[in-house]
Design an enzyme around this catalytic site. Structure first.
Site, PDB file in Angstrom:
ATOM      1  N   HIS A 112       0.832  -1.206   0.000  1.00 30.40           N
ATOM      2  CA  HIS A 112       0.000   0.000   0.000  1.00 30.40           C
ATOM      3  C   HIS A 112       0.869   1.259   0.000  1.00 30.40           C
ATOM      4  O   HIS A 112       0.650   2.175  -0.805  1.00 30.40           O
ATOM      5  CB  HIS A 112      -0.913  -0.019   1.225  1.00 30.40           C
ATOM      6  N   GLU A 113       1.854   1.311   0.875  1.00 30.97           N
ATOM      7  CA  GLU A 113       2.724   2.484   0.953  1.00 30.97           C
ATOM      8  C   GLU A 113       3.593   2.611  -0.290  1.00 30.97           C
ATOM      9  O   GLU A 113       3.909   3.722  -0.724  1.00 30.97           O
ATOM     10  CB  GLU A 113       3.593   2.428   2.212  1.00 30.97           C
ATOM     11  N   HIS A 170       1.700   4.570  -2.752  1.00 27.45           N
ATOM     12  CA  HIS A 170       1.804   6.014  -2.519  1.00 27.45           C
ATOM     13  C   HIS A 170       3.117   6.557  -3.072  1.00 27.45           C
ATOM     14  O   HIS A 170       3.157   7.622  -3.694  1.00 27.45           O
ATOM     15  CB  HIS A 170       1.735   6.333  -1.020  1.00 27.45           C
TER      16      HIS A 170
END
Length: 59
Positions: free
Chosen positions: A28-29, A32
């Site tokens: 997920h990160e 980003h």
């Protein structure tokens, strides 16, 4: 003996779930990070949780 194996199995399942969550948070990160780089933003570090950064650029 069965109770010891049951406790060890439970600990192994909990450990596996924690590792799976950490992997999902990492992915997920990373999304980003790649989205920011795609938009042309300067990213000085990639860090998960509150420890040392995995990648850091000085200067």
């Amino acid at each position: 003996m069965d109770s010891i194996l049951s406790v060890l199995a439970t600990i192994a399942i909990i450990f596996g779930v924690v590792m799976l969550f950490n992997f999902m948070i990492f992915i997920h990160e990373l999304g980003h990070f790649f989205a920011a780089r795609w938009r042309g933003l300067y990213v000085d570090r990639f860090q998960i949780w509150f420890g040392r950064p995995i990648w850091k650029k000085n200067g």
